[in-house]
Each structure stands twice: as C-alpha cells, then as structure tokens.
Design an enzyme around this catalytic site. Structure first.
Site, mmCIF file in Angstrom:
data_model
loop_
_atom_site.group_PDB
_atom_site.id
_atom_site.type_symbol
_atom_site.label_atom_id
_atom_site.label_comp_id
_atom_site.label_asym_id
_atom_site.label_seq_id
_atom_site.Cartn_x
_atom_site.Cartn_y
_atom_site.Cartn_z
ATOM 1 N N ARG A 104 -78.452 -1.703 -16.917
ATOM 2 C CA ARG A 104 -79.150 -2.294 -15.766
ATOM 3 C C ARG A 104 -78.278 -2.194 -14.528
ATOM 4 N NH1 ARG A 104 -81.746 -8.183 -15.896
ATOM 5 N NH2 ARG A 104 -79.628 -8.759 -15.379
ATOM 6 N N THR A 108 -80.244 -3.669 -8.233
ATOM 7 C CA THR A 108 -81.713 -3.504 -8.307
ATOM 8 C C THR A 108 -82.290 -4.047 -9.613
ATOM 9 O OG1 THR A 108 -81.564 -1.348 -9.388
ATOM 10 C CG2 THR A 108 -81.521 -1.376 -6.961
ATOM 11 N N ASP A 200 -74.086 -12.967 -20.120
ATOM 12 C CA ASP A 200 -74.210 -11.523 -20.360
ATOM 13 C C ASP A 200 -73.888 -11.243 -21.828
ATOM 14 O OD1 ASP A 200 -73.413 -8.706 -20.633
ATOM 15 O OD2 ASP A 200 -73.746 -8.650 -18.474
ATOM 16 N N ASP A 203 -71.190 -8.531 -22.602
ATOM 17 C CA ASP A 203 -69.831 -8.987 -22.286
ATOM 18 C C ASP A 203 -69.335 -9.992 -23.315
ATOM 19 O OD1 ASP A 203 -69.630 -7.385 -20.087
ATOM 20 O OD2 ASP A 203 -70.114 -8.954 -18.637
HETATM 21 C C1 PRP Z 1 -78.600 -6.273 -20.923
HETATM 22 C C2 PRP Z 1 -79.310 -6.605 -22.215
HETATM 23 C C3 PRP Z 1 -80.582 -5.799 -22.104
HETATM 24 C C4 PRP Z 1 -80.873 -5.865 -20.623
HETATM 25 C C5 PRP Z 1 -81.937 -6.888 -20.396
HETATM 26 O O1 PRP Z 1 -77.971 -5.050 -21.014
HETATM 27 O O2 PRP Z 1 -78.563 -6.306 -23.360
HETATM 28 O O3 PRP Z 1 -80.424 -4.438 -22.506
HETATM 29 O O4 PRP Z 1 -79.659 -6.270 -19.968
HETATM 30 O O5 PRP Z 1 -82.316 -6.909 -19.076
HETATM 31 P P1 PRP Z 1 -83.739 -6.389 -18.590
HETATM 32 O O6 PRP Z 1 -84.756 -6.952 -19.518
HETATM 33 O O7 PRP Z 1 -83.848 -6.960 -17.198
HETATM 34 O O8 PRP Z 1 -83.723 -4.890 -18.575
HETATM 35 P P2 PRP Z 1 -77.038 -4.460 -19.862
HETATM 36 O O9 PRP Z 1 -77.808 -3.513 -18.992
HETATM 37 O O10 PRP Z 1 -76.312 -5.560 -19.166
HETATM 38 O O11 PRP Z 1 -76.041 -3.535 -20.655
HETATM 39 P P3 PRP Z 1 -74.974 -3.906 -21.796
HETATM 40 O O12 PRP Z 1 -75.748 -4.205 -23.048
HETATM 41 O O13 PRP Z 1 -74.172 -2.666 -21.887
HETATM 42 O O14 PRP Z 1 -74.162 -5.090 -21.344
HETATM 43 N N1 URA Z 2 -78.767 -9.315 -19.690
HETATM 44 C C1 URA Z 2 -77.977 -10.244 -20.259
HETATM 45 O O1 URA Z 2 -77.050 -9.906 -21.003
HETATM 46 N N2 URA Z 2 -78.218 -11.541 -20.001
HETATM 47 C C2 URA Z 2 -79.230 -11.956 -19.209
HETATM 48 O O2 URA Z 2 -79.403 -13.160 -19.007
HETATM 49 C C3 URA Z 2 -80.035 -10.960 -18.623
HETATM 50 C C4 URA Z 2 -79.795 -9.658 -18.887
#
Ligand code: PRP
Ligand code: URA
Length: 209
Positions: A104, A108, A200, A203
């Site tokens: 993400r 945006t 997150d 993380d």
């Molecule tokens: C997080 C989470 C989802 C997404 C959800 O991933 O694990 O994949 O955000 O958000 P959305 O419904 O608004 O798309 P992130 O993009 O932070 O990547 P990561 O898993 O590598 O931390």
């Molecule tokens: N991705 C995450 O990991 N946490 C949130 O709350 C939203 C998106």
C-alpha cells in the site's frame, strides 16, 4: 455480496485482544496469529465435501469419509499474510502455497503488486487468500482480481481484522467470494488504518516498527 462470516469464538477473541495490545512482543504476536488462523481454518473449511472410502481398521472394513479433494492453494498477501500460512498448513498439510506481493502506498493508500508466484494447478483448486488486515480493501480486491485472471474461480478470503469500509468495497468488487474474519472494527482513520485495530500487522510480525 458474498457471505461475511465473523468467527467470534471466545478463544479467537481472547487471543486477538492480546494481539491488539501494543505491549505484546513480536514473538507472541506471531504465535497468536498462527493459533488464531488454525482456529479460523476449522470454520473456513467446514463445508468441504467428503466422499466415502473403504478403510480396513484392525477390526473390520467399512466406508468412512475422507476429503473429496485435496486440491487447495493457500495464497498469502505479502508480507503480513505470511503470518497466517503456517496455521492453515497445520490443518491442510497437502495444500500448495502461492504468493502475491502487494504494498500500500503510504499517501494514496493504493496497492501495487510487486510479486506473483502461483503453483501449477491453482486454477483448479480451492484458493484461500489470507491477509490479517482488510482496511480499504484495495489489496485484497487486486489480489483476488489477479487470481481470477489466472483462472481461479473457487476463492475464499480470510482476514483477522476488517474495517466496514473494506468489507463493503470487497463485497462490491467480488460478490462471489466469501469473507471469514475474526472481528470487524469501527472504522478507518485518516491514514486508512483500522480503528481501534492492532497497528501495522506486517511491522508487528516482522519487527520492522
Ligand atoms: C497491509 C495489510 C494488507 C493491507 C490492507 O499491508 O497486510 O495487505 O495493508 O490495507 P488495504 O485493505 O487498505 O489495502 P501493507 O501494504 O502495509 O504491506 P505489508 O504486509 O508488507 O506490511
Ligand atoms: N494495514 C495494517 O497493517 N493495519 C491497518 O490498520 C491497515 C492496513
């Protein structure tokens, strides 16, 4: 819109509450996510068809139910979805695993795909997409669209936590895909994080805070 199954078993909710606590260590967060996914997997697979098979026990031979198909593909959305693979594999050790990398944009909140590797035969299998968080729904919507482009038709989405906004957006984009979630929180904040949420997920799993 597909079915939205909220799996609010007390054991799942108790573990989820500990995951939400910001003082919970990375190791405990990972363990709890694996345990919850295993518990959720029991419900996600509750309607899998069985077929009678002749089995010889030490005492007699009779027909007993076995799974009608072992064609199952687990697809974690990277990174955070990786934390849900092990729990499902404990229930479905014969499953294949595909990977979809989605990230993400911090401003945006739009997802972009950076990796895709699916096992052969995914299109003819039950595909279980896993990601702890369904926030705006953008990542899951694009991930499932990618899987459909690869011919997958029998899909389920499993999330730990969802926002109402993500459930609505996903249901509109993919009305043929059922959602399984442990809890639906109140809303998204200005950064598109789930409130109250757990922060997150990626993380917290990988200690990249
Ligand atoms: C997080 C989470 C989802 C997404 C959800 O991933 O694990 O994949 O955000 O958000 P959305 O419904 O608004 O798309 P992130 O993009 O932070 O990547 P990561 O898993 O590598 O931390
Ligand atoms: N991705 C995450 O990991 N946490 C949130 O709350 C939203 C998106």
């Amino acid at each position: 819109m597909g079915a939205v199954n909220v799996l609010s078993h007390p054991l799942i909710l108790d573990k989820l509450s500990t995951m939400r606590d910001k003082r919970t260590s990375c190791a405990d967060f990972r363990r709890l996510l694996r345990e919850i996914t295993l518990l959720m997997g029991y419900e996600v697979t509750a309607d899998l068809p069985t077929r009678p098979t002749l089995i010889e026990t030490p005492v007699a031979t009779a027909e007993f139910p076995v799974l009608a198909s072992r064609a199952v593909t687990i697809v974690p959305i990277l990174r955070a979805g990786l934390g849900m693979v092990e729990g499902l594999l404990e229930l479905l050790p014969f499953a294949s695993v595909g990977h979809l990398g989605m990230e993400r944009d911090e401003v945006t909140h739009e997802p972009s795909e950076y990796y895709s590797k699916l096992p052969r035969g995914a299109a003819d299998s039950l595909v279980i997409v896993v990601d702890p968080m369904l926030a705006t729904g953008g990542s899951a919507i694009d991930a499932v669209a990618n899987l459909k482009e690869h011919g997958c038709t029998d899909l389920r989405l499993v999330n730990l936590l969802a926002a109402p906004e993500g459930i609505a957006a996903f249901g509109e984009a993919h009305p043929d895909v059922d959602i399984f979630v442990a809890a639906i929180d109140e809303r998204l904040n200005g950064q598109a994080y789930i409130v109250p949420g757990l922060g997150d997920a990626g993380d917290r799993i990988f200690s990249t805070l």
